[in-house]
Design an enzyme around this catalytic site. Structure first.
Site, PDB file in Angstrom:
ATOM      1  N   ASP A 133      -2.632  10.666   3.086  1.00 47.42           N
ATOM      2  CA  ASP A 133      -4.034  10.276   3.190  1.00 47.42           C
ATOM      3  C   ASP A 133      -4.824  11.299   3.989  1.00 47.42           C
ATOM      4  OD1 ASP A 133      -6.417   8.950   3.156  1.00 47.42           O
ATOM      5  OD2 ASP A 133      -5.857   7.487   4.698  1.00 47.42           O
TER       6      ASP A 133
ATOM      7  N   ASP B 133     -12.167   7.014   3.059  1.00 46.91           N
ATOM      8  CA  ASP B 133     -11.004   6.839   3.923  1.00 46.91           C
ATOM      9  C   ASP B 133     -10.653   5.365   4.102  1.00 46.91           C
ATOM     10  OD1 ASP B 133      -8.886   7.742   5.458  1.00 46.91           O
ATOM     11  OD2 ASP B 133     -10.042   7.759   7.322  1.00 46.91           O
TER      12      ASP B 133
ATOM     13  N   ARG C   6      -7.471  -0.523   0.905  1.00 49.04           N
ATOM     14  CA  ARG C   6      -7.902  -1.828   0.394  1.00 49.04           C
ATOM     15  C   ARG C   6      -8.302  -1.755  -1.074  1.00 49.04           C
ATOM     16  NH1 ARG C   6     -12.315  -2.022   4.971  1.00 49.04           N
ATOM     17  NH2 ARG C   6     -10.582  -0.860   5.871  1.00 49.04           N
TER      18      ARG C   6
ATOM     19  N   LYS D 290       0.850  -1.195   0.000  1.00 49.04           N
ATOM     20  CA  LYS D 290       0.000   0.000   0.000  1.00 49.04           C
ATOM     21  C   LYS D 290       0.883   1.241   0.000  1.00 49.04           C
ATOM     22  CE  LYS D 290      -3.286   2.583   2.875  1.00 49.04           C
ATOM     23  NZ  LYS D 290      -4.002   2.647   4.165  1.00 49.04           N
TER      24      LYS D 290
ATOM     25  N   ASP E 119       1.389   6.473   5.430  1.00 46.73           N
ATOM     26  CA  ASP E 119       0.461   5.537   4.797  1.00 46.73           C
ATOM     27  C   ASP E 119       1.060   4.874   3.561  1.00 46.73           C
ATOM     28  OD1 ASP E 119      -1.931   4.319   5.306  1.00 46.73           O
ATOM     29  OD2 ASP E 119      -3.155   5.737   4.188  1.00 46.73           O
TER      30      ASP E 119
ATOM     31  N   GLU F 109      -9.498   3.625   1.696  1.00 43.48           N
ATOM     32  CA  GLU F 109      -8.954   3.632   0.331  1.00 43.48           C
ATOM     33  C   GLU F 109      -7.849   2.624   0.111  1.00 43.48           C
ATOM     34  OE1 GLU F 109      -5.708   5.028   2.377  1.00 43.48           O
ATOM     35  OE2 GLU F 109      -7.779   5.618   2.692  1.00 43.48           O
TER      36      GLU F 109
ATOM     37  N   LYS G 267     -10.576  13.089   7.155  1.00 44.71           N
ATOM     38  CA  LYS G 267     -10.108  12.815   8.510  1.00 44.71           C
ATOM     39  C   LYS G 267     -10.129  14.102   9.333  1.00 44.71           C
ATOM     40  CE  LYS G 267      -6.598   9.338   7.192  1.00 44.71           C
ATOM     41  NZ  LYS G 267      -7.076   8.173   7.950  1.00 44.71           N
TER      42      LYS G 267
END
Length: 479
Positions: free
Chosen positions: A251, A328, A332, A246, A269, A330, A258
């Site tokens: 993010d 959020d 996956r 990932k 991230d 995202e 967020k």
């Protein structure tokens, strides 16, 4: 440049900034210290009440030897893991910007010597690229010398420590300068240096070939996404392992924004993709007889007029559709694209590494990562982690949680019920691996240390999973 080398067992007469010795209730070392010198060090240290607890340090003046200071560090039971942690703590105690350090911890075999070497390099790690201090800018690092270590132990330590440090560097770099295209360029540069094949999927290619997940997550940013394939493919490969990382370079949560406090560490991230890149590079440097294909799923998740929306339906590579309930969640989505593409090459196993869920930290805390997936690969990961003293805990994938991700308009929703969020994310990813043996590593909290340094782990990026996965590959190669 920081260097790591072996030195002789005899250090009774040395010229170094510091000498690191162990303490287990008595002064212990791998070096041949004269009895009177050892006794004098022990007597001086006694007033400071040294402890055998792993990583506990006391610093003494180097009056008995030609060293500026002596660092005495608790080594616990003297195991490989305790020595690595002790070496890291001692490395931070040697003083500001040392030029040379002799490490004489009692490493009795190559595995322990390599652990000591890793520990001092990782414990002394700093990230000063954005500091304006001239002294920091000109400092080229220390020469670390491990007493009694073999050349093979030192070389292994160098490769692993470089992989972890490289991962930390990518994650610690501010997102202003570390974005999908920048990561792709860095990967290409490494590939040219190390003979690793790198193939960058630009935005138009992503669209043409149907990578709807990566495009959806990245289309809210002016800095468009990339998929980067990095491959080490030796002719004598005994196995083929695919790694999917990932790589959300920052993010915000997208439209499902967020809170400000939740964004402060979100440069982390991309820890999974950073780890995957450097694991592949380490395999190449070590010339491991195993084919390793890394997929770096890179995007910046930003809110804008072009960003994906909750209730959008996107088509993942290979055709499955996902209803986006929360932008959020995202990670996956980009990982689904990477996994679906990775299994097309028929690897013997596919593993994904991701800072995927806040639920991981709720369940396991800040230092223990989770691993899910088919039992065989999950067990391999746990075994490799135990051998390298990385904390991974096997977690289940309860089938009933899939009910929460059933969608009325698509094949699956990107989030499930509020409880068991880490496990629901694992179940989501499982939908995209087919019959390929698979494991999912959620390193959300261990990847970035928001507290003070401990052991060989600094504040900031830690390089979580790199050492365990390198050992996983070694075992796959029969080593």
């Amino acid at each position: 440049m920081t260097s790591l080398n072996a030195t002789s067992d005899t250090v009774s007469s040395i010229d170094a900034d510091a000498l690191i010795l162990g303490f287990d209730g008595d002064v212990v070392s791998h070096a041949q210290l004269p009895d009177d010198v050892r006794a004098s060090i022990a007597t001086t240290a006694q007033a400071l009440e040294p402890k055998a607890k792993v990583g506990a340090t006391v610093v003494l003046p180097g009056t008995d030897i030609a060293a500026t200071r002596i660092v005495l560090v608790g080594i616990g039971d003297g195991s490989e893991g305790d020595l690595r942690e002790a070496a890291g703590a001692a490395a931070r105690a040697v003083g500001t910007r040392p030029s040379s350090v002799i490490v004489a911890l009692p490493a009795t075999d190559d595995a322990k010597a390599a652990a000591v070497g890793e520990g001092v390099i990782l414990g002394s790690y700093t990230f000063n690229e954005y500091k304006s201090d001239d002294a920091l800018a000109s400092y080229e690092g220390a020469a670390w010398q491990v007493a009694g270590a073999s050349g093979a132990a030192i070389e292994r330590a160098r490769i692993i420590a470089a992989a972890v440090a490289g991962t930390r560097d990518l994650v610690n770099t501010p997102p202003l300068d570390m974005f999908p295209a920048a990561v792709a360029e860095i990967a290409q540069s490494y590939g040219e240096q190390l003979g690793v094949d790198v193939d960058v999927y630009e935005p138009q290619r992503l669209a043409d070939e149907g990578f709807g997940g990566i495009l959806a997550v990245g289309m809210g940013s002016s800095r468009l996404p990339r998929l980067v394939k990095v491959e080490w493919a030796p002719e004598d490969a005994k196995s083929h392992v695919a790694l999917v990382g990932k790589g959300i370079t920052f993010d915000t949560g997208g439209i499902s924004l967020k809170p400000p406090k939740g964004m402060e560490t979100m440069k982390s991230d991309m820890s999974g993709a950073s780890a995957v890149l450097h694991i592949v590079l380490a395999a190449a440097q070590a010339k491991l007889p195993v084919k390793v294909t890394g997929w770096l799923c890179m995007a910046e998740n930003m809110p804008s007029g072009t960003a994906q929306r909750p209730s959008d339906v996107i088509r993942i590579y290979g055709g499955r559709t996902v209803e986006v309930m929360n932008t959020d969640a995202e990670g996956r989505i980009v990982m689904a694209d990477g996994l679906a593409r990775a299994i097309e090459d028929n690897p013997d196993a596919v593993l994904d590494i991701a800072t995927l869920t806040g639920a991981q930290g709720v369940a396991l805390g800040t230092r223990t990562s989770a691993v899910m997936g088919c039992e065989s690969v999950r067990s391999e990961v746990v075994a490799a982690a135990e051998e390298t003293n990385e904390a991974f805990w096997p977690m289940p994938l309860p089938e009933h949680l899939k009910e929460g991700m059933e969608s009325k308009v698509a094949d699956i929703k990107n989030i499930g019920e509020p409880s068991g969020g880490m496990l629901s994310a694992g179940l989501f990813l499982r939908d995209f691996v087919g019959e390929t043996p698979w494991a999912h590593l959620d390193i959300a909290r261990p990847a970035f240390n928001e507290g003070g340094a401990w052991g060989h782990n600094p504040s900031g990026a830690t390089g979580a999973s790199v050492r365990a996965m390198f050992r996983f590959l070694e075992k796959r190669a029969g080593l």
